[in-house]
Design a protein around this motif. Structure first.
Motif, mmCIF file in Angstrom:
data_model
loop_
_atom_site.group_PDB
_atom_site.id
_atom_site.type_symbol
_atom_site.label_atom_id
_atom_site.label_comp_id
_atom_site.label_asym_id
_atom_site.label_seq_id
_atom_site.Cartn_x
_atom_site.Cartn_y
_atom_site.Cartn_z
ATOM 1 N N THR A 93 1.226 -23.694 0.994
ATOM 2 C CA THR A 93 0.137 -22.900 1.531
ATOM 3 C C THR A 93 -1.224 -23.486 1.187
ATOM 4 O O THR A 93 -2.207 -23.108 1.785
ATOM 5 N N ASP A 94 -1.283 -24.407 0.253
ATOM 6 C CA ASP A 94 -2.586 -24.968 -0.110
ATOM 7 C C ASP A 94 -2.982 -26.046 0.891
ATOM 8 O O ASP A 94 -2.151 -26.763 1.423
ATOM 9 N N MET A 95 -4.263 -26.136 1.122
ATOM 10 C CA MET A 95 -4.759 -27.198 1.974
ATOM 11 C C MET A 95 -6.006 -27.762 1.311
ATOM 12 O O MET A 95 -6.991 -27.062 1.122
ATOM 13 N N GLN A 96 -5.940 -29.010 0.921
ATOM 14 C CA GLN A 96 -7.083 -29.619 0.257
ATOM 15 C C GLN A 96 -8.237 -29.752 1.245
ATOM 16 O O GLN A 96 -8.036 -29.935 2.447
ATOM 17 N N ARG A 100 -8.994 -31.091 5.785
ATOM 18 C CA ARG A 100 -9.517 -30.293 6.896
ATOM 19 C C ARG A 100 -10.654 -31.028 7.604
ATOM 20 O O ARG A 100 -11.391 -31.793 6.998
ATOM 21 N N ARG A 101 -10.780 -30.778 8.871
ATOM 22 C CA ARG A 101 -11.853 -31.370 9.667
ATOM 23 C C ARG A 101 -12.451 -30.300 10.569
ATOM 24 O O ARG A 101 -11.771 -29.359 10.963
ATOM 25 N N ASP A 102 -13.715 -30.506 10.912
ATOM 26 C CA ASP A 102 -14.306 -29.680 11.964
ATOM 27 C C ASP A 102 -13.716 -30.095 13.305
ATOM 28 O O ASP A 102 -13.329 -31.251 13.503
ATOM 29 N N LEU A 103 -13.686 -29.155 14.213
ATOM 30 C CA LEU A 103 -13.274 -29.512 15.563
ATOM 31 C C LEU A 103 -14.315 -30.447 16.170
ATOM 32 O O LEU A 103 -15.509 -30.295 15.917
ATOM 33 N N PRO A 104 -13.884 -31.393 16.998
ATOM 34 C CA PRO A 104 -14.880 -32.208 17.713
ATOM 35 C C PRO A 104 -15.780 -31.284 18.544
ATOM 36 O O PRO A 104 -15.298 -30.295 19.107
#
Lengths: 153, 162
Positions: A93-96, A100-104
């Protein structure tokens, strides 16, 4: 290396990865059978009644899921509970933060029910914006009859 | 010896896309690469002309189907695996940011140097898209010149597809 991480539930619909913030998550259940809808059933998870699930594959991809079993993910948004039928829930469940990225901007401008993306070994995964997803569900399901209800107790 | 009378040249990348019966070209300074992408992830709730998101040099890349943008009568081909194709990677400016856009192309794309002033060709009647700058003749072949800077306006209209 960043120490920051946020709780996300990762799940899969039509072979594609999605994630939703744990803060919006009210529950997860494995689905093995559905109970026929009762005309007077009131969707209300807080009182352990039966809650109508959204066919997420149809909602997002316009196709019915090929999975017979799966999970339901209960999301809290806009003072309401929404139940998403998904094919599988992925471990972890963790996400560093660096995953993660912003959407284009070209995608962000389309105002879909996503507010970010993450890298998954099989492709990009999309992070669901619970509020926008609730808007989409209400828009698409406003006139649809409930077909199945799941006991969330 | 280099002739000082040499005509100014423009450099173009000429290519074609699956299921579109037309040769296309873009100015070479608008493209950054031709590459294979390991995957194309579908993005729900986008117009059919957006095939999804790919990954080029660790950067998210919006994959588009030029055929659906150029030909208003074209239908989406949902069974096609676009990760199998080479993609021309293009950079466009949108909301003060540079976005990468990828278009699946057929084999045979090539760089060409052409005079700045090219003979005009007639636009095919089915072309209505503002993405086409003009049609020219290159080596006696009609080629549609794309203006990718107009692309955001063609993709931006809200169109929920569910």
């Amino acid at each position: 290396m960043s120490e920051s991480s946020a709780g996300f539930l990762r799940f899969e619909v039509c072979g594609q990865a999605f994630a939703i913030s744990m803060t919006d998550l009210a529950g997860i259940r494995q689905v093995t059978e559905a109970r026929a809808a009762e005309p007077d059933a009131t969707p209300d998870i807080e009182t352990h009644a039966y809650v109508a699930p959204v066919d997420t594959a149809s909602l997002l991809f316009g196709t019915a899921s090929s999975e017979t079993d799966g999970f339901i993910v209960v999301v809290r948004a806009q003072q309401t509970m929404y139940v998403l039928r998904v094919d599988r829930v992925r471990a972890g469940t963790d996400m560093q933060a660096e995953e993660r990225r912003d959407l284009p901007p070209l995608i962000e401008a389309l105002d879909g029910p996503f507010n970010g993306m993450f890298y998954d070994p099989e492709g990009w995964g999309l992070i669901i914006d619970s509020n926008r997803m609730a808007d989409l569900i209400r828009q698409q399901y406003a006139e649809r009859a409930t077909e199945h209800l799941y006991d969330l107790q | 010896m280099t002739s000082s009378n040499a005509l100014p040249q423009a450099r173009l990348f000429r290519f074609s896309v699956p299921e579109l019966d037309a040769a296309l070209a873009i100015p070479i300074d608008q493209m950054v690469s031709v590459a294979r992408l390991s995957f194309v992830t579908r993005v729900p709730c986008t117009p059919p002309s957006i095939l999804g998101l790919g990954r080029w040099q660790d950067a998210p890349t919006v994959i588009i189907d030029l055929r659906l943008i150029l030909d208003p009568d074209a239908q989406p081909d949902n069974g096609r695996n676009y990760a199998d194709y080479h993609h021309v990677i293009i950079k466009i400016a949108f909301e003060n940011q540079i976005s990468l856009v990828g278009c699946p192309i057929l084999a045979g794309g090539q760089m060409v140097s052409v005079p700045l002033s090219l003979p005009k060709a007639e636009l095919p009647v089915w072309i209505t898209s503002e993405a086409i700058h003009q049609a020219v003749l290159i080596e006696d072949t009609p080629v549609l010149l794309l203006d990718m800077m107009r692309l955001p306006a063609l993709l931006a209209p809200l169109q929920l597809v569910v």
